[in-house]
Design a protein around this motif. Structure first.
Motif, PDB file in Angstrom:
ATOM      1  N   ILE A  54      43.027  39.374  53.727  1.00 37.84           N
ATOM      2  CA  ILE A  54      42.573  38.474  54.786  1.00 37.84           C
ATOM      3  C   ILE A  54      42.299  37.102  54.174  1.00 37.84           C
ATOM      4  O   ILE A  54      42.040  36.986  52.968  1.00 37.84           O
TER       5      ILE A  54
ATOM      6  N   GLU B 131      36.371  46.929  53.024  1.00 37.68           N
ATOM      7  CA  GLU B 131      36.990  47.999  53.827  1.00 37.68           C
ATOM      8  C   GLU B 131      36.790  49.391  53.253  1.00 37.68           C
ATOM      9  O   GLU B 131      37.411  50.334  53.739  1.00 37.68           O
TER      10      GLU B 131
ATOM     11  N   ASP C   7      36.389  42.574  46.469  1.00 44.15           N
ATOM     12  CA  ASP C   7      36.244  42.582  47.925  1.00 44.15           C
ATOM     13  C   ASP C   7      36.348  44.040  48.365  1.00 44.15           C
ATOM     14  O   ASP C   7      37.440  44.619  48.419  1.00 44.15           O
TER      15      ASP C   7
ATOM     16  N   SER D  76      31.632  44.075  53.875  1.00 47.27           N
ATOM     17  CA  SER D  76      31.495  43.629  55.266  1.00 47.27           C
ATOM     18  C   SER D  76      30.845  44.733  56.089  1.00 47.27           C
ATOM     19  O   SER D  76      31.123  45.918  55.868  1.00 47.27           O
TER      20      SER D  76
ATOM     21  N   LYS E  72      33.714  48.302  60.703  1.00 50.44           N
ATOM     22  CA  LYS E  72      33.556  48.882  59.366  1.00 50.44           C
ATOM     23  C   LYS E  72      32.840  50.232  59.446  1.00 50.44           C
ATOM     24  O   LYS E  72      32.239  50.557  60.471  1.00 50.44           O
TER      25      LYS E  72
ATOM     26  N   VAL F  14      31.076  39.108  55.326  1.00 49.81           N
ATOM     27  CA  VAL F  14      31.605  39.117  53.956  1.00 49.81           C
ATOM     28  C   VAL F  14      32.365  37.839  53.628  1.00 49.81           C
ATOM     29  O   VAL F  14      32.556  37.506  52.462  1.00 49.81           O
ATOM     30  N   THR F  15      32.804  37.132  54.647  1.00 44.42           N
ATOM     31  CA  THR F  15      33.499  35.868  54.375  1.00 44.42           C
ATOM     32  C   THR F  15      32.556  34.938  53.605  1.00 44.42           C
ATOM     33  O   THR F  15      32.944  34.339  52.595  1.00 44.42           O
TER      34      THR F  15
END
Ligand SMILES: Cc1ncc(COP(=O)(O)O)c(C=O)c1O
Length: 381
Positions: free
Chosen positions: A81, A155, A152, A185, A190, A55-56
Motif C-alpha cells: 500500500i 495485516e 509493516d 494497523s 484487521k 498505521v500510515t
C-alpha cells in the motif's frame, strides 16, 4: 452480497466503551490506552507499544525516527500500500523497490542485497495478506550493512515466522517482533480492530520515548509548551483502545477462525483450473488476513472481469495492490521511471481477494467457492 469483511464486535467491547463514557475518559488518556499498548506488545513479544491513530502515521513516525538525510534510501516491496513508500518520501528519503515473491506475494528477499547502496538506511518488509516475509535473510543484511528494519505488520496479527529455519529446527516468533520498529494497523478490516488505529512496537526505550513524543506534538516533559522538535497529533483515544483491548482478549479465536477459513478455501478451491491460492511456507504460520487468489493469464480473465462476474453472483471482492512503480503520483515525482517488476505487475492485474471477514460462515464460504468454480470452469471449456 457476501461482504469482503465485516468487523466482529461483541458485548465486551460495549462494556469497555461504556466504561469510557461513564467515567469521562474518552480522549487520549485513560486506562485502556496503556493496557492495550502493554498487552499488544507482550502478545507480539516486544517491550514497548506506542498506540497511534492508524498505521500510515505509525510508519511515518517510524521513518522520522531514522533521521534520514535527503536522498537516503529505504528498500521496500513495490507490491504494498502507498503508506509505506509515502512515509519515506515525506521524510525526504528515496523509496527503492524490489519485486514480489511469486508464491507468498511478499517482497522477494533475494533481490534486496543488489539494491543496497551507500545511501541505504533501512529495509521495510511488508507481510502480505497474512503470510510472513522470509525475515532471516533481511536480518542478516541489516546486521552486515548496519541498516534499520521497519516491519509493516499491518495485516498479520498473530502470524508467525520460524526464525533460523535454514540452520536448524528454528524458533517460532510473531511477525512484528523483528523490526527495529514494527507497525500494526487496527483498521476495521484487521484481525484486531479499534475502528481506526495503529501501533509501533520496539524494544528500544529511547525510540519508544521519541515515538511517544512525536505522537503528542513533542511537548517537553519538563516544560509543556516548549518544543525542540516538530511532532504530530497522532494520538489514539481511550475509547478506541477500549475496543482494541476487548478484541485482543479473543485474538486466539479470531486467528483460529482465519486459519480455518484459509484451510477451508484452499481445500474447496483445489483443482479449480487457472487459480493460484495462498501458500503457507513450512517456515510460516499464515493468518489469511485476506484470502487472495491470482488468476492464470491463460484463463483469458483479469481480476477486474473476474470481480464483476463474482459480484453478479453475490460475492464482493477487492483488487490486489497496484505496485508503487506504477503509481502516477510517484512517476510525477520522477521516481521509478522505466522500472519494471514483472511479478507485482502480473499479480496486480490478475489478483483479488475473496470474502475473508471474521463473520464469514461456512455456508457463505461454500457459496463463494461455488461461484469461483463456476466462472473458472466455464472459461476453461
Ligand atoms: C500493509 C499495509 N500497510 C498499511 C496499511 C494502512 O493502514 P491504516 O488504514 O491503518 O493506515 C494497510 C491497510 O490495509 C496495509 O495493508
Amino acid at each position: 452480497m457476501i461482504p469482503v469483511n465485516e468487523p466482529l464486535l461483541g458485548e465486551r467491547e460495549l462494556d469497555y466503551v461504556t466504561e469510557c463514557v461513564r467515567t469521562g475518559w474518552v480522549s487520549s488518556a485513560g486506562r485502556f490506552i496503556e493496557e492495550f499498548e502493554e498487552r499488544w506488545a507482550t502478545y507480539c513479544g516486544r517491550k514497548y507499544g506506542v498506540a497511534v491513530s492508524n498505521v500510515t502515521v505509525a510508519l511515518e513516525m517510524a521513518v522520522q525516527c531514522l533521521d534520514l538525510q535527503p536522498g537516503d534510501e529505504v528498500i521496500l516491496p513495490t507490491f504494498t500500500i502507498i503508506s509505506c513508500a509515502q512515509a519515506v518520501t515525506y521524510a525526504d528519503g528515496v523509496p527503492v523497490l524490489v519485486d514480489a515473491n511469486p508464491r507468498t506475494w511478499c517482497m522477494d528477499v533475494s533481490q534486496v542485497e543488489a539494491k543496497i547502496t551507500p545511501r541505504t538506511r533501512a529495509i521495510m518488509p511488508v507481510h502480505i495478506y497474512g503470510h510472513p516475509v522470509d525475515m532471516d535473510p533481511l536480518l542478516a543484511l541489516a546486521e552486515r550493512y548496519n541498516l534499520a528494519i521497519i516491519e509493516d505488520a499491518a495485516e498479520v496479527h498473530g502470524a508467525e515466522y520460524l526464525s533460523g529455519w535454514r540452520e536448524g529446527p528454528g524458533t517460532w516468533r510473531k511477525c512484528g517482533s523483528f523490526g527495529t520498529m514494527s507497525c500494526f494497523s487496527f483498521y476495521a478490516n484487521k484481525i484486531i480492530t479499534t475502528g481506526e488505529g495503529g501501533m509501533v512496537l520496539t524494544d528500544d526505550p529511547a525510540l519508544a520515548q521519541r515515538l511517544r513524543s512525536l505522537r503528542n506534538l513533542c511537548f517537553r516533559p519538563e516544560r509543556r509548551f516548549y518544543h525542540t522538535e516538530l511532532g504530530h497529533n497522532f494520538r489514539l483515544t481511550n475509547v478506541q483502545a477500549a475496543i482494541g483491548l476487548a478484541q485482543l482478549e479473543r485474538i486466539e479465536e479470531s486467528v483460529q477462525h482465519k486459519r480455518w477459513m484459509g484451510a477451508a478455501y484452499t481445500e474447496r478451491l483445489r483443482g479449480v483450473p487457472g487459480l493460484q491460492s495462498p501458500v503457507e511456507e513450512p517456515w510460516a504460520k499464515n493468518v489469511y488476513w485476506m484470502y487472495g487468489v491470482v488468476l492464470d493469464e491463460s484463463t483469458g480473465l483479469d481480476a477486474v472481469t473476474f470481480a464483476q462476474r463474482l459480484a453478479e453472483r453475490g460475492v464482493m471482492t477487492r483488487p490486489f495492490f497496484l505496485g508503487m512503480h506504477e503509481q502516477p503520483v510517484f512517476q510525477q515525482m520522477g521516481l521509478f521511471r522505466g522500472e519494471h517488476y514483472p511479478v507485482a505487475e502480473r499479480i496486480a492485474r490478475q489478483g483479488l481477494y475473496l470474502p475473508s471477514g471474521l463473520t464469514l460462515t461456512e455456508e457463505q464460504l461454500d457459496r463463494v467457492c461455488a461461484a469461483v468454480r463456476q466462472i473458472l470452469i466455464a472459461v476453461s471449456q
